[in-house]
Motif scaffolding. Structure first.
Motif, mmCIF file in Angstrom:
data_model
loop_
_atom_site.group_PDB
_atom_site.id
_atom_site.type_symbol
_atom_site.label_atom_id
_atom_site.label_comp_id
_atom_site.label_asym_id
_atom_site.label_seq_id
_atom_site.Cartn_x
_atom_site.Cartn_y
_atom_site.Cartn_z
ATOM 1 N N ASP A 60 9.756 -0.857 0.945
ATOM 2 C CA ASP A 60 9.241 -2.197 0.674
ATOM 3 C C ASP A 60 9.572 -2.653 -0.746
ATOM 4 O OD1 ASP A 60 8.116 -2.523 3.163
ATOM 5 O OD2 ASP A 60 6.150 -1.801 2.560
ATOM 6 N N SER A 99 6.280 -5.541 3.386
ATOM 7 C CA SER A 99 5.047 -5.969 2.740
ATOM 8 C C SER A 99 5.354 -6.967 1.629
ATOM 9 C CB SER A 99 4.317 -4.763 2.134
ATOM 10 O OG SER A 99 3.267 -5.186 1.278
ATOM 11 N N TRP A 134 3.802 -7.186 -0.926
ATOM 12 C CA TRP A 134 3.418 -6.498 -2.166
ATOM 13 C C TRP A 134 4.520 -5.585 -2.690
ATOM 14 C CZ3 TRP A 134 -0.777 -7.717 -4.945
ATOM 15 C CH2 TRP A 134 -1.767 -8.478 -4.306
ATOM 16 N N ARG A 186 4.626 -4.089 -6.520
ATOM 17 C CA ARG A 186 4.540 -2.666 -6.844
ATOM 18 C C ARG A 186 5.772 -2.203 -7.613
ATOM 19 N NH1 ARG A 186 2.605 -2.299 -1.404
ATOM 20 N NH2 ARG A 186 4.647 -1.509 -0.759
ATOM 21 N N ARG A 246 1.193 -11.277 -7.951
ATOM 22 C CA ARG A 246 -0.006 -10.819 -7.231
ATOM 23 C C ARG A 246 -0.695 -11.970 -6.511
ATOM 24 N NH1 ARG A 246 -1.248 -7.730 -12.557
ATOM 25 N NH2 ARG A 246 -0.312 -5.677 -12.169
ATOM 26 N N SER A 284 -1.102 -11.967 -2.492
ATOM 27 C CA SER A 284 -2.452 -11.983 -1.920
ATOM 28 C C SER A 284 -2.680 -13.193 -1.042
ATOM 29 C CB SER A 284 -3.499 -11.918 -3.028
ATOM 30 O OG SER A 284 -3.429 -13.063 -3.859
ATOM 31 N N GLU A 314 -1.254 -11.751 2.333
ATOM 32 C CA GLU A 314 -2.129 -10.745 2.917
ATOM 33 C C GLU A 314 -2.828 -9.979 1.802
ATOM 34 O OE1 GLU A 314 0.507 -8.236 5.221
ATOM 35 O OE2 GLU A 314 0.619 -6.759 3.587
ATOM 36 N N PRO A 315 -4.046 -9.495 2.048
ATOM 37 C CA PRO A 315 -4.768 -8.727 1.027
ATOM 38 C C PRO A 315 -4.013 -7.450 0.681
ATOM 39 C CG PRO A 315 -6.229 -9.387 2.810
ATOM 40 C CD PRO A 315 -4.828 -9.668 3.276
ATOM 41 N N ARG A 316 -4.193 -7.012 -0.550
ATOM 42 C CA ARG A 316 -3.539 -5.787 -0.958
ATOM 43 C C ARG A 316 -4.187 -4.600 -0.294
ATOM 44 N NH1 ARG A 316 -1.364 -4.501 -7.036
ATOM 45 N NH2 ARG A 316 0.001 -2.781 -6.457
ATOM 46 N N LYS A 317 -3.352 -3.676 0.183
ATOM 47 C CA LYS A 317 -3.868 -2.489 0.870
ATOM 48 C C LYS A 317 -3.834 -1.292 -0.048
ATOM 49 C CE LYS A 317 -2.152 -4.278 5.276
ATOM 50 N NZ LYS A 317 -1.240 -4.058 6.419
#
Length: 210
Positions: free
Chosen positions: A85, A163, A165, A169, A200, A204, A207-210
């Motif tokens: 990702d 993702s 995110w 990351r 961020r 967000s 989708e919410p951060r996992k």
């Protein structure tokens, strides 16, 4: 062709990632190739093989000219990433510069500064325009373009099944390794913390951060 290297200035070495003088990649070439094939398809651009560069700096860039492009990823970047990702997010960011027309505007800006430097007379004027002006013109894409490419990267990576995110990351890990930009009028990339906040917020929203 303009080399895009994320404009992240090295502050510390990556000694913690060195093993017998070489970098051990946390993600392998197969993962990078897989991510690039998926991202290029999602972005609608021709897929070309990835060029792997044996360099410590965590860099990725696209060499681009009309009708031709090549993708480059360093072993230093692969060494600090853990998931497909993350490299997908970075590659989608680089594709954004192509698809959003940033190469054309950057070339135009550089040409403009070159014409201005020849129009001025006198050593002082040439030093100002040719020094400060070209430093800005050649420093890379503008901050606005970098933010736009970040937005494009998150959306495209998500549309490709990754993702949103991943790019966040990746940037966090690059910063943790000691590579970041600071607030400076001559930096083309936004300061790292401000850029991460924007990333961020965008991720967000998907989708919410996992």
């Amino acid at each position: 062709m303009k080399k895009i290297i994320w404009k992240l200035l090295p502050a510390v070495s990556l000694l913690a990632l060195l093993f017998t003088g070489t970098l051990e990649a946390a993600i392998d070439q197969a993962a990078v190739n897989r991510a690039w094939k998926t991202i290029s398809a999602a972005a609608g651009i021709e897929h070309e093989p990835v060029n792997f560069e044996n360099k410590k700096e965590p860099n990725a860039w696209v060499e681009f000219s009309p009708g031709n492009h090549s993708v480059h990823v360093t072993t230093g970047l692969m060494a600090i990433l853990d998931h497909e990702d993350e490299i997908a997010g970075i590659l989608a960011h680089e594709v954004g510069h192509i698809q959003l027309g940033h190469y054309n505007s950057s070339v135009g800006r550089s040409l403009l500064w070159g014409l201005l430097s020849r129009a001025f007379e006198g050593n002082a004027a040439r030093e100002i325009v040719g020094g400060v002006g070209m430093a800005l013109a050649e420093s890379g894409f503008s901050r606005e373009q970098e933010v736009a490419a970040d937005d494009y990267g998150i959306q495209t990576a998500f549309a490709a099944g990754y993702s949103p995110w991943g790019l966040v990351r990746a940037m966090e890990k690059i910063k943790a390794a000691g590579y970041k930009t600071s607030p400076n009028g001559f930096n083309s990339h936004p300061p790292t913390d401000r850029r991460l906040l924007h990333l961020r917020n965008n991720a967000s929203a998907i989708e919410p951060r996992k």
